[in-house]
Design a protein around this motif. Structure first.
Motif, PDB file in Angstrom:
ATOM      1  N   VAL A   1       0.835  -1.201   0.000  1.00 54.31           N
ATOM      2  CA  VAL A   1       0.000   0.000   0.000  1.00 54.31           C
ATOM      3  C   VAL A   1       0.872   1.255   0.000  1.00 54.31           C
ATOM      4  CG1 VAL A   1      -1.633   1.349   1.378  1.00 54.31           C
ATOM      5  CG2 VAL A   1      -1.962  -1.087   1.130  1.00 54.31           C
ATOM      6  N   LEU A   2       1.900   1.232   0.848  1.00 50.56           N
ATOM      7  CA  LEU A   2       2.788   2.398   0.921  1.00 50.56           C
ATOM      8  C   LEU A   2       3.376   2.709  -0.447  1.00 50.56           C
ATOM      9  CD1 LEU A   2       5.043   2.180   4.105  1.00 50.56           C
ATOM     10  CD2 LEU A   2       3.434   3.989   3.511  1.00 50.56           C
ATOM     11  N   MET A   3       3.829   1.663  -1.125  1.00 48.10           N
ATOM     12  CA  MET A   3       4.494   1.884  -2.411  1.00 48.10           C
ATOM     13  C   MET A   3       3.489   2.209  -3.510  1.00 48.10           C
ATOM     14  SD  MET A   3       7.533  -0.989  -2.419  1.00 48.10           S
ATOM     15  CE  MET A   3       6.470  -2.414  -2.260  1.00 48.10           C
TER      16      MET A   3
ATOM     17  N   TRP B   1       0.916   5.418  -2.182  1.00 50.14           N
ATOM     18  CA  TRP B   1       1.475   6.683  -1.696  1.00 50.14           C
ATOM     19  C   TRP B   1       2.903   6.959  -2.163  1.00 50.14           C
ATOM     20  CZ3 TRP B   1      -3.124   7.850  -0.615  1.00 50.14           C
ATOM     21  CH2 TRP B   1      -3.969   6.979   0.084  1.00 50.14           C
ATOM     22  N   GLY B   2       3.497   5.980  -2.856  1.00 50.66           N
ATOM     23  CA  GLY B   2       4.845   6.203  -3.378  1.00 50.66           C
ATOM     24  C   GLY B   2       5.898   6.396  -2.306  1.00 50.66           C
ATOM     25  N   VAL B   3       5.779   5.618  -1.210  1.00 55.15           N
ATOM     26  CA  VAL B   3       6.725   5.738  -0.096  1.00 55.15           C
ATOM     27  C   VAL B   3       7.284   4.354   0.238  1.00 55.15           C
ATOM     28  CG1 VAL B   3       6.866   6.269   2.392  1.00 55.15           C
ATOM     29  CG2 VAL B   3       5.596   7.800   0.878  1.00 55.15           C
ATOM     30  N   LEU B   4       8.554   4.288   0.604  1.00 50.98           N
ATOM     31  CA  LEU B   4       9.127   3.030   1.091  1.00 50.98           C
ATOM     32  C   LEU B   4       9.127   3.050   2.617  1.00 50.98           C
ATOM     33  CD1 LEU B   4      12.333   2.660  -1.155  1.00 50.98           C
ATOM     34  CD2 LEU B   4      10.082   1.670  -1.545  1.00 50.98           C
ATOM     35  N   PRO B   5       8.900   1.908   3.267  1.00 44.66           N
ATOM     36  CA  PRO B   5       8.946   1.917   4.729  1.00 44.66           C
ATOM     37  C   PRO B   5      10.369   2.094   5.250  1.00 44.66           C
ATOM     38  CG  PRO B   5       8.508  -0.291   3.913  1.00 44.66           C
ATOM     39  CD  PRO B   5       8.519   0.599   2.722  1.00 44.66           C
ATOM     40  N   ALA B   6      11.340   1.684   4.450  1.00 45.69           N
ATOM     41  CA  ALA B   6      12.753   1.812   4.815  1.00 45.69           C
ATOM     42  C   ALA B   6      13.539   1.623   3.525  1.00 45.69           C
ATOM     43  CB  ALA B   6      13.149   0.735   5.827  1.00 45.69           C
ATOM     44  N   LYS B   7      14.801   2.026   3.545  1.00 45.89           N
ATOM     45  CA  LYS B   7      15.602   1.833   2.333  1.00 45.89           C
ATOM     46  C   LYS B   7      16.087   0.403   2.220  1.00 45.89           C
ATOM     47  CE  LYS B   7      16.739   6.596   1.808  1.00 45.89           C
ATOM     48  NZ  LYS B   7      17.606   7.691   2.119  1.00 45.89           N
TER      49      LYS B   7
ATOM     50  N   ASN C   1      11.473  -0.194  -6.942  1.00 40.82           N
ATOM     51  CA  ASN C   1      11.468   1.186  -6.466  1.00 40.82           C
ATOM     52  C   ASN C   1      12.776   1.593  -5.791  1.00 40.82           C
ATOM     53  OD1 ASN C   1       8.852   2.178  -7.259  1.00 40.82           O
ATOM     54  ND2 ASN C   1       8.004   0.668  -5.859  1.00 40.82           N
ATOM     55  N   GLY C   2      13.790   0.789  -6.013  1.00 41.03           N
ATOM     56  CA  GLY C   2      15.119   1.163  -5.541  1.00 41.03           C
ATOM     57  C   GLY C   2      15.437   0.749  -4.117  1.00 41.03           C
TER      58      GLY C   2
ATOM     59  N   ALA D   1      13.734  -2.802   9.252  1.00 41.30           N
ATOM     60  CA  ALA D   1      12.358  -3.027   8.797  1.00 41.30           C
ATOM     61  C   ALA D   1      12.163  -4.462   8.332  1.00 41.30           C
ATOM     62  CB  ALA D   1      12.002  -2.052   7.676  1.00 41.30           C
TER      63      ALA D   1
END
Ligand SMILES: Cc1cc2nc3c(=O)[nH]c(=O)nc-3n(C[C@H](O)[C@H](O)[C@H](O)COP(=O)(O)OP(=O)(O)OC[C@H]3O[C@@H](n4cnc5c(N)ncnc54)[C@H](O)[C@@H]3O)c2cc1C
Ligand code: FES
Lengths: 470, 93
Positions: free
Chosen positions: A144-146, A149-155, A176-177, A264
């Motif tokens: 869902v985050l990715m 919302w285009g967000v990663l929970p951690a790198k 997504n890197g 994470a």
């Protein structure tokens, strides 16, 4: 809200593939329809995408089935359907009445002629020591985050659990890197290969399955099978994850423990149907491990045991978007027929065809869910100090003690320990508790039974109750 | 990647939120949870029974581990709430 009606011919709960498909076919007729969904965006689990408000269009074109879904969304938005997002069904009462809360600001009641439950499924969990530490997420949250919302929970992170969704989430994270430290899959490798062709067919996300797996393997990410997460450690947040190897029975092999340093972890153990609303409405439920656990019992016209209440999609058995889509169509055809409307979209021959297709989907459902079968060992080996009910912080020891004192069903256990009484009202722990009780009490799921549900079945805001309109 | 936002997503409108008194950036259309995670917040509250730190688990409205006071309304799920310019967010203690 002033433009809403008090009475609807058809009320649809859930805007996933099944609810959306039903709504879009019914919208062609002169019927008053209300479609509501708790989410900010309509479209359910599969049709998640970055909202227009947030960013420009994604450069990746959607897969075929998603396109069908987005077309439904557009069609439903254009038609005369009343569409409510951020709206939760809170209760179902006698005389075809329901209570809903919108955006935590207002509550309403409506009456209906036909009610369709298209409430979908949610994730299943398997508790391990420390899974309450911040930094432990579900694979669904990772997705869902990715995707929304285009967000990663951690790198950098680790993914663990069982089933193919781990690989879909892993693929997305890499794309997504993100730096993936490993995938720890609980079941043996052979299991997966056996089911791959069918899973790729049914779950559109996996149509490019080969590409997914090759991306994962070629990225050099370690993929380990027969691994169970034993413990998440950290002072205030996740710092380390301990993983161990399990034997064929699912028992930990001592001495195989390995510690990963990570901030994470995403875990996923398959899905369970969201049955609470139909349960409250009095719909007969049936248990089938092969359908994902407790499901709503329906006939081949998607009718439940309660007159004029239907159910479609994951709530009748977890089995992917094609099944949900097809069942949504069948439900629409049943409603039209019962309403006495001549339907061009669904001549009897077409309905037969959809029903035949459904049989096909159900056979897939059976093999898909067997991937997620919980092994008794993975429950019996949960250490005493592991929290099971997160909201009330009830651990395995308290549950074992209550069972030892004779609590052999969920409601007795609830009274004795307060488990499933917290804010989430057992959404997270109930399926786990059913498994635990079955295994500890050596009883069948039917003998164990279910937690009873009462309205409102999600915490209702006082503010919304003040703004109540009939 | 400066924060945890994926670069290829070309965002539109920036908004400012106040989180426990501290200003953070977010983008219109994000959920409060997404904005918090992107800004590096993991611990969102203390469990009222055990007092252990907790963070979001499901991201989709099921677990209630992300409830907080948003613009003065208590117990709101951050993952089900869109950000708004000037929103005031306070974690439960
Ligand atoms: C976390 C998760 C991730 C998934 N990811 C994928 C994927 O990547 N690829 C794939 O092929 N399949 C995926 N699936 C499976 C996918 O959901 C199905 O294939 C199919 O799309 C389900 O459609 P549905 O209509 O049955 O249910 P859903 O799409 O789950 O829709 C049900 C809707 O009902 C709403 N709802 C439930 N209860 C209430 C209530 N009380 N009040 C108001 N609204 C309510 C929910 O908010 C939800 O939007 C995923 C499933 C889950 C649970
Ligand atoms: S993170 Fe689970 S409800 Fe918000």
């Amino acid at each position: 809200m002033s433009n809403l009606k008090n009475h609807y011919h058809v009320l649809i709960i859930g805007s996933g593939f099944s609810g959306m498909a039903a709504a879009s076919f019914l919208a062609d007729y002169d019927l008053n329809i209300l479609l509501l969904d708790e989410n900010i965006h309509i479209g359910g689990q599969l049709l998640r995408r970055i909202p227009e408000k947030l960013a420009e269009d994604s450069p990746h074109p959607p897969e075929k089935i998603k396109k069908i879904g987005y077309n439904f969304v557009e069609k439903v938005k254009e038609k005369k359907i009343d569409l409510l997002n951020k709206t939760v069904l809170m209760g179902v009462y006698e005389n075809n009445k329901v209570l809903v809360e919108r955006d935590r600001k207002e509550t309403f009641t409506f009456t209906y002629d036909f009610l369709l439950f298209a409430t979908g499924a949610r994730e299943r969990y398997l508790p391990f020591k420390g899974w309450t530490l911040p930094g432990v997420y579900s694979t669904g949250m990772l997705q869902v985050l990715m995707k929304s919302w285009g967000v990663l929970p951690a790198k950098k992170m680790l993914i663990a659990g069982s089933g193919l969704f781990l690989f879909a989430a892993a693929y997305e994270f890499l794309k997504n890197g993100g730096e993936l430290q490993g995938i720890m899959e609980q079941s043996p490798f052979g299991n997966k290969i056996k089911f791959l062709p069918q899973v790729f067919h049914q779950f559109p996300k996996f149509t490019d399955g080969g590409r997914y797996l090759s991306k994962i393997y070629s990225s050099g990410v370690p993929v380990k099978y027969r691994r169970r997460v034993l413990e998440a450690r950290g002072d205030k947040q996740l710092e380390e994850v301990v993983v161990g190897k399990v034997d064929r029975k699912g028992s930990l092999i001592k001495g195989t423990e390995k510690t990963y340093s990570t901030k994470a972890l995403a875990v996923g153990y398959g899905f369970v149907p969201s049955i609470e609303a139909p349960q409250l409405a009095g719909c007969e439920l049936e248990y089938s491990q092969q359908k994902g656990g407790w499901t709503v019992k329906v006939n081949d016209r998607m009718e439940t045991s309660v007159e004029n209440i239907l159910a479609a999609g994951e709530v009748t058995g977890v089995g992917g978007a094609h099944k949900s889509l097809n069942e949504g169509k069948i439900a629409a055809s049943t409603i039209l027929e019962k309403w006495g409307l001549q339907s061009e979209a669904f001549p009897p021959k077409k309905v037969k065809k959809l029903q035949k297709k459904r049989k096909h989907h159900l056979s897939f459902v059976r093999c898909f869910n067997s991937l997620y079968k919980v092994k008794p060992e993975s429950i019996l080996e949960i250490p005493d100090e592991t929290i099971v009910c997160r909201c009330e912080s009830i651990d395995m020891k308290q549950i074992k003690e209550a069972v030892g004192m004779g609590c052999a069903d969920p409601n007795a256990l609830k009274i004795s320990t307060r488990c499933a009484m917290g804010k989430c009202q057992g959404r997270t722990c109930a399926p786990v508790i059913y498994d635990i009780l079955q295994i500890l009490c050596r009883k069948t799921p039917q003998e164990i039974g279910l937690f009873s549900v009462r309205p409102p079945f999600k915490p209702i805001s006082i503010h919304a109750l003040k703004n109540f309109s009939q | 990647m400066k924060d945890l936002r994926i670069d290829s997503v070309k965002r539109k409108q920036k908004v400012k939120l106040t989180v426990n008194g501290r200003k953070i950036n977010a983008y219109e259309g994000e959920t409060v949870l997404a904005a918090l995670i992107a800004a590096g917040y993991k611990t969102l509250k203390k469990n009222p029974v055990s007092e252990e730190p907790r963070g979001a688990l499901c991201g989709m409205g099921v677990c209630f581990e992300c409830t907080m006071a948003i613009d003065g309304v208590p117990n709101v799920r951050a993952c089900m709430t869109e950000v708004q310019e000037g929103m005031n967010i306070e974690f439960d203690e």
